[in-house]
Structures are given as C-alpha cells and as structure tokens.
Enzyme design. Structure first.
Site, PDB file in Angstrom:
ATOM      1  N   ARG A   1       0.867  -1.173   0.000  1.00 27.39           N
ATOM      2  CA  ARG A   1       0.000   0.000   0.000  1.00 27.39           C
ATOM      3  C   ARG A   1       0.908   1.228   0.000  1.00 27.39           C
ATOM      4  O   ARG A   1       2.045   1.179   0.469  1.00 27.39           O
ATOM      5  CB  ARG A   1      -0.903   0.028   1.239  1.00 27.39           C
ATOM      6  CG  ARG A   1      -1.862  -1.165   1.356  1.00 27.39           C
ATOM      7  CD  ARG A   1      -2.662  -1.075   2.653  1.00 27.39           C
ATOM      8  NE  ARG A   1      -3.621  -2.169   2.764  1.00 27.39           N
ATOM      9  CZ  ARG A   1      -3.384  -3.321   3.368  1.00 27.39           C
ATOM     10  NH1 ARG A   1      -2.189  -3.556   3.918  1.00 27.39           N
ATOM     11  NH2 ARG A   1      -4.315  -4.252   3.431  1.00 27.39           N
TER      12      ARG A   1
ATOM     13  N   LYS B   1      -2.744  -2.906   7.752  1.00 25.34           N
ATOM     14  CA  LYS B   1      -3.984  -2.494   8.415  1.00 25.34           C
ATOM     15  C   LYS B   1      -4.210  -3.322   9.665  1.00 25.34           C
ATOM     16  O   LYS B   1      -3.952  -4.518   9.692  1.00 25.34           O
ATOM     17  CB  LYS B   1      -5.172  -2.673   7.460  1.00 25.34           C
ATOM     18  CG  LYS B   1      -5.252  -1.627   6.361  1.00 25.34           C
ATOM     19  CD  LYS B   1      -6.529  -1.804   5.569  1.00 25.34           C
ATOM     20  CE  LYS B   1      -6.688  -0.704   4.523  1.00 25.34           C
ATOM     21  NZ  LYS B   1      -7.947  -0.857   3.761  1.00 25.34           N
TER      22      LYS B   1
ATOM     23  N   HIS C   1      -2.900   2.628  -5.693  1.00 21.02           N
ATOM     24  CA  HIS C   1      -3.485   1.371  -5.231  1.00 21.02           C
ATOM     25  C   HIS C   1      -3.680   0.392  -6.388  1.00 21.02           C
ATOM     26  O   HIS C   1      -3.678  -0.823  -6.187  1.00 21.02           O
ATOM     27  CB  HIS C   1      -4.813   1.626  -4.520  1.00 21.02           C
ATOM     28  CG  HIS C   1      -5.140   0.574  -3.497  1.00 21.02           C
ATOM     29  ND1 HIS C   1      -4.356   0.343  -2.383  1.00 21.02           N
ATOM     30  CD2 HIS C   1      -6.155  -0.327  -3.429  1.00 21.02           C
ATOM     31  CE1 HIS C   1      -4.874  -0.642  -1.669  1.00 21.02           C
ATOM     32  NE2 HIS C   1      -5.966  -1.072  -2.286  1.00 21.02           N
TER      33      HIS C   1
ATOM     34  N   ARG D   1      -0.856  -2.011  -6.695  1.00 21.10           N
ATOM     35  CA  ARG D   1      -0.980  -3.148  -5.772  1.00 21.10           C
ATOM     36  C   ARG D   1      -1.957  -4.182  -6.340  1.00 21.10           C
ATOM     37  O   ARG D   1      -1.703  -5.386  -6.279  1.00 21.10           O
ATOM     38  CB  ARG D   1      -1.447  -2.625  -4.413  1.00 21.10           C
ATOM     39  CG  ARG D   1      -1.782  -3.684  -3.374  1.00 21.10           C
ATOM     40  CD  ARG D   1      -2.068  -2.966  -2.058  1.00 21.10           C
ATOM     41  NE  ARG D   1      -2.943  -3.722  -1.178  1.00 21.10           N
ATOM     42  CZ  ARG D   1      -2.538  -4.612  -0.279  1.00 21.10           C
ATOM     43  NH1 ARG D   1      -1.254  -4.904  -0.176  1.00 21.10           N
ATOM     44  NH2 ARG D   1      -3.406  -5.225   0.509  1.00 21.10           N
TER      45      ARG D   1
ATOM     46  N   HIS E   1      -4.227  -9.508   3.509  1.00 24.30           N
ATOM     47  CA  HIS E   1      -5.679  -9.528   3.654  1.00 24.30           C
ATOM     48  C   HIS E   1      -6.071 -10.401   4.844  1.00 24.30           C
ATOM     49  O   HIS E   1      -5.600 -11.534   4.970  1.00 24.30           O
ATOM     50  CB  HIS E   1      -6.343 -10.088   2.390  1.00 24.30           C
ATOM     51  CG  HIS E   1      -6.326  -9.132   1.243  1.00 24.30           C
ATOM     52  ND1 HIS E   1      -6.493  -9.537  -0.066  1.00 24.30           N
ATOM     53  CD2 HIS E   1      -6.165  -7.783   1.200  1.00 24.30           C
ATOM     54  CE1 HIS E   1      -6.434  -8.481  -0.854  1.00 24.30           C
ATOM     55  NE2 HIS E   1      -6.234  -7.420  -0.120  1.00 24.30           N
TER      56      HIS E   1
ATOM     57  N   TYR F   1      -9.747 -11.047  -6.894  1.00 23.81           N
ATOM     58  CA  TYR F   1      -8.814 -11.080  -8.019  1.00 23.81           C
ATOM     59  C   TYR F   1      -9.108 -12.228  -8.973  1.00 23.81           C
ATOM     60  O   TYR F   1      -8.783 -12.154 -10.152  1.00 23.81           O
ATOM     61  CB  TYR F   1      -7.374 -11.146  -7.511  1.00 23.81           C
ATOM     62  CG  TYR F   1      -6.980  -9.900  -6.772  1.00 23.81           C
ATOM     63  CD1 TYR F   1      -6.740  -8.713  -7.449  1.00 23.81           C
ATOM     64  CD2 TYR F   1      -6.923  -9.885  -5.380  1.00 23.81           C
ATOM     65  CE1 TYR F   1      -6.420  -7.554  -6.772  1.00 23.81           C
ATOM     66  CE2 TYR F   1      -6.599  -8.728  -4.693  1.00 23.81           C
ATOM     67  CZ  TYR F   1      -6.357  -7.568  -5.386  1.00 23.81           C
ATOM     68  OH  TYR F   1      -6.056  -6.412  -4.708  1.00 23.81           O
TER      69      TYR F   1
END
Length: 304
Positions: A159, A182, A250, A253, A276, A285
C-alpha cells in the site's frame, strides 16, 4: 443529544479499537462519524436524550427506520453496510459491558451490494507507468525517488502508506521486508531485485542523509514524503500514457496481485503477501482474472 455516560462509553470503545484492535486513525474517524450519526437519528426518532437505558431498548423497528432514513438521504448500500458494521461492533461491546441483550441490533441484516472489482493495469501498462513516472521530475533524485516508490507498490504489492512508512533502517532493502499493515497486522514480503535496485538508485542520488529512524523517502525540503506527491506524479504519467483515472497507486498493488494470479500464483499465498485478513477479499482477483479471460474469449469469438 446523547448522555455523558453514553459519550464516555463511545469514547472508551473508540480507544479500545485504537489500542487493542489496532484500528487506523482513518478507521477510528469513520467509526465515530457513523455512530454519532446513528445516535443522532435515534435521538430524533425516539425523542429525548439517548443514554445507556434507551440505547439498550432499541428494537428491530428502530433499526429498520434508521436504515430507511439513511437510504432516503442517499447513502449507498456499501456505505450503509459499513455503518451497520460499526454499530454492531459497538453494541456487541456495550452489551457485554452493560449486561443487556443486543440481539435486535446484531440480527439486523446489511443491505446487499455488488462488490467492486479491483481495476489492475495490464502488465505492459504497469511497467510503462514506472518508466513514465521517472520522467516527470526535473531533479534526478526526485525522479529516482518516485520510480522507487511506484516500483515497491507494483513489485512488492505494498500500500502507498506502507511504502512511505519504510525508514532508514530498512535500507539497503533486505531479501524480505516485515510490513505492518492495516489493523497492525504484520506480514513478510519478498523484495524483488527491481525494487531493491530502484531504492538503491534513489539512495545514491538523495541529497539528504537517511537516518535510521527517519522516513526513507524524503520530500523536496527533506521532510517525510506524503502520499499526495506520488498520487500527483502518477496522475501526470497516466495522462501521458492515456490510462484511465483508475490508474492510481493502489491500482499498482491490484496489478501485483492480479499478475501473480495470472502467472499461476496460489490464492492463499497472495492473501499472505497482500496482508488480507479474509480470503474472500483476495478472491476478488479471481473474478478480475475471469473477466479478463471472458473479454479475450469474446474478442476471439465475436458473435454473428
């Protein structure tokens, strides 16, 4: 108006999310905005100040009225689902703390919405973006800096906030980076040669000393580099390349993940590389890859 006791409870929960759950400040701000809006509606809907007592008596009809109100004022299904998630999280915590039954709130169903697919760049466009970004700056060290950051986004799947959080202690780049993403979640990311070479080129040209605990990437006047600077240079590059507005930091990524998947990468491994929390997020994806395959099929087999 909400009571002092409820205000204190909300502040305590937000502190809990910040300190224990590791939520980012942007997430904390979103939680606070969503919950204050919810409590403000309940004050008007039920009349009188909202305290711990009234808030514990909210039923499914109150919840439906709030959701109808939000949709009527133009709040989209995705945003409403996010707000409901914040309300439920707060209620779950508050009910355990105050000893009331939160079923009416927790059983409220979120509105369905179509999850947006990531919009990656084609492989050629991703590499062209890196090359074109490097042509935007007059100062050679700035050009090398911008190229290094964008290479990290695409080559390592970082990120923008993660790339810019690297410090002097990370240089020269090792074989793997320990990234805190995150929610404070750590992951190990392999560093490709192209990313290491790009950062080395930047460090050779950078006019400022790179200190161990200071940001690796410097702004023009030696302060920390801000995300907006990379967003802006990518905007200039995409205009020159004729790429859509979705060609953002982004998107690099997204491109990293999609191109790995196309090359036969394992979905679980890609999940780990991206950091994730849920495999369902990474599975988006696979939808992108399928959509691309169908587009190729349609062009190869046009309908009569």
């Amino acid at each position: 108006m909400i009571s002092p006791a409820l205000s204190t409870a909300l502040a305590t929960w937000l502190d809990h999310q910040r300190a224990i759950a590791g939520a980012a400040e942007n997430t904390i701000t979103a939680y606070q905005t969503d919950l204050l809006s919810f409590l403000s509606f309940m004050t008007q809907h039920n009349g009188g100040s909202q305290g711990l007592g009234p808030i514990a008596r909210i039923d499914i009809r109150d919840m439906r009225a709030w959701m109808a109100h939000e949709r009527a004022r133009g709040v989209g299904a995705r945003s409403l689902a996010r707000s409901l998630s914040a309300v439920k999280s707060f209620y779950r915590w508050l009910a355990e703390r105050e000893g009331f039954e939160p079923t009416a709130v927790l059983s409220t169903r979120a509105p369905k919405f179509q999850r947006k697919l990531p919009r990656p760049l084609a492989e050629g466009a991703a590499t062209a973006m890196i090359d074109t970004v490097e042509l935007q700056a007059r100062e050679p060290w700035v050009a090398a800096r911008d190229a290094a950051v964008v290479t990290l986004l695409y080559g390592c799947g970082l990120r923008i906030s993660e790339a810019l959080s690297l410090t002097g202690s990370d240089a020269p780049l090792p074989d793997v980076l320990r990234i805190t993403g995150k929610g404070g979640k750590e992951r190990i990311v392999p560093v490709i040669d192209a990313a290491r070479d790009a950062v080395d080129a930047y460090l050779r040209l950078c006019p400022y000393p790179v200190e161990t605990n200071a940001p690796l990437f410097k702004a023009i006047r030696s302060g920390p580099l801000r995300p907006r600077a990379i967003q802006k240079v990518m905007e200039q590059a995409r205009l020159q390349l004729g790429l859509p507005a979705t060609a953002t930091p982004h998107a690099m990524r997204h491109s990293f993940a999609t191109h790995l998947l196309t090359a036969g990468g394992d979905l679980r491994a890609i999940q780990e590389l991206l950091g994730h929390a849920s495999l369902s997020t990474t599975q988006a994806y696979t939808a992108v890859d399928t959509a691309r395959l169908m587009d190729v099929y349609d062009k190869a087999h046009p309908k009569a």
